[in-house]
Design an enzyme around this catalytic site. Structure first.
Site: not given
Length: 453
Positions: A81, A84, A162, A286, A315, A336, A384, A411
């Site tokens: 998969c 991860c 999962c 999130q 953002y 935004e 962000d 991120c």
């Protein structure tokens, strides 16, 4: 004479590092080889696969000296998969590696070796943290398969479990797989563009316990919807919302344009801290609410608000950070580019009876100068941005108006480092960086950086 690495060579190498996607990195006379499944500190036997001018790829054959941080992945399909990348590395080892990733780009890209990068803030329990699952369905040899895509493919790795998604998502994924044909529904085949069910999406409210189920179908007509509703209610008695989205196109995009309510209500509610948020089928929210609170708490700490400040949230999305900050600031202005997100932000402000948060749709580099032209002045700016980092024009806008403090939520450490270098060259000074582990067992890491002019 330089060493020549050729396809099919078998070598024993020492693994020095990990790539951003979790592959081990070994160097043969300075030539990097990327080795999925290998960990830093290991000696491994490999077979060279593809070779390019500046790097190559190899297959792990055998581990001759294992890392003390190597663990047995608890997931049965981990090696297949693509969800991860780091389950074979202990959680403590993951946090160390993620800090190293951030430290490396701060040194190499941002050219800021003196700026502190703190240890990563991880989770007490790094499992079952996702509040949103997007599960593809298909047909294979006359049977329904569902699970997650193999890395860099559209081949579904068939599984019923999962370990990073909710139990409700597991239960629904397994139930639909085994009972779909019984209610007369075929799963979608993207090669033939036949079959009905394309995706199952499950959203859960961690604090409310509410569950939303979205069935993405190939066509609007869904004669078996009543039977599907009863199946879902049987497996998840606390289901709050069942939606249907139809996507009639031949496309890899999950959602179509139209979503209808089949059962219950069109939103679920969840909370971050003491702020409530309404989440619809298409809302951005999130996926790890526990760590989101940690992330936003760090942003709030770096903003150093006393109650007298005016803050820009660029953002701003559906207003998650804006509403968090509004509790401590004099006023917050969120911008935004997505109009629907701004409508969600306004609705969430009303939901929480927050009156000092204002929202406007448009490009930040256009809206922010308009605010200044209207006489507004700002003490703190929070950004962000998406993985690609800040828009170049927004960075120019920040450097033109120079709010005293910038809090950068990122991120993607690489684009964070790039943007910090630009802001540093424009007069800002990065004080420190705090990484936060939003996605345990993946290679991703989020950061909050604090800058002062």
């Amino acid at each position: 004479m330089s060493y020549s690495v050729n396809r099919n060579d078998r070598l024993n190498v020492y693994v020095e590092d990990l790539t951003h996607d979790g592959s081990g990195v070994a160097k043969v006379e300075g030539y990097p080889l990327f080795i999925p499944g290998a960990l830093p500190g290991e000696e491994v036997d490999i077979q060279v696969g593809k070779t390019l001018k500046n790097y190559g790829f190899a297959r792990l054959l055998n581990i001759t000296k294992a890392s003390p941080d190597r663990v047995k992945p608890p997931c049965n399909v981990f090696s297949q998969c693509g969800g991860c990348q780091m389950q074979h590395l202990s959680y403590e080892g993951q946090l160390v590696q993620k800090r190293k990733t951030v430290r490396d780009v701060m040194d190499r890209i941002a050219k800021l070796p003196h700026v502190p990068v703190h240890p990563v803030k991880g989770m007490d329990d790094p499992w079952r943290y996702r509040n949103k699952s997007q599960i593809p369905f298909s047909e294979r040899d006359g049977k329904v398969v569902s699970g997650f895509y193999k890395s860099r493919t559209h081949h579904i790795v068939d599984t019923d479990i999962c370990l990073i998604q909710s139990h409700e998502a597991d239960d629904l994924m397994a139930m639909l797989k085994y009972e779909l044909h019984a209610i007369g529904v075929d799963a979608y085949d993207e090669k033939t563009h036949l079959g009905l069910l394309r995706h199952l999406i499950v959203r859960t409210g961690r604090t409310s316990g509410e569950v939303m189920v979205i069935l993405v179908t190939r066509k609007k007509k869904f004669t078996q919807k009543d039977a599907a509703i009863e199946l879902i209610k049987r497996v998840v008695p606390n289901v709050t919302s069942i939606m249907q989205n139809f996507n009639t196109e031949r496309t890899n995009v999950i959602f179509g344009d139209e979503t209808v309510l089949l059962y219950g209500k069109p939103v679920i509610v969840d909370s971050i801290g003491n702020i409530d948020f309404e989440i619809s089928a298409r809302s951005f929210y999130q996926v790890n609410p526990i760590q989101t609170e940690v992330l936003y708490g760090q942003a709030l700490e770096y903003a150093q608000l006393t109650g007298n400040e005016s803050v820009i949230d660029a953002y701003c999305g559906i207003g998650t950070i804006s509403l968090f900050i509004a509790q401590k600031a004099k006023e917050v202005y969120g911008v935004e580019i997505v109009p629907e997100a701004i409508e969600d932000a306004k609705r969430n402000a009303e939901l929480n009876d927050i009156n000092n948060a204002h929202f406007e749709a448009g490009p930040a580099e256009v809206v922010i100068p308009k605010w200044y032209a209207d006489g507004k002045r700002f003490d703190v700016l929070v950004v962000d941005p998406p993985r690609k980092g800040c828009d170049e024009e927004l960075l120019k806008t920040i450097l033109e108006y120079k709010p005293k403090r910038v809090v950068y939520v990122s991120c993607n450490p690489g684009t964070l480092a790039r943007d910090l270098r630009i802001l540093e060259d424009g007069g800002y000074r990065t004080q420190e960086v705090q990484p936060v582990d939003m996605f345990p067992h993946s290679s991703h890491v989020e950061c909050v950086a604090w800058l002062e002019i």
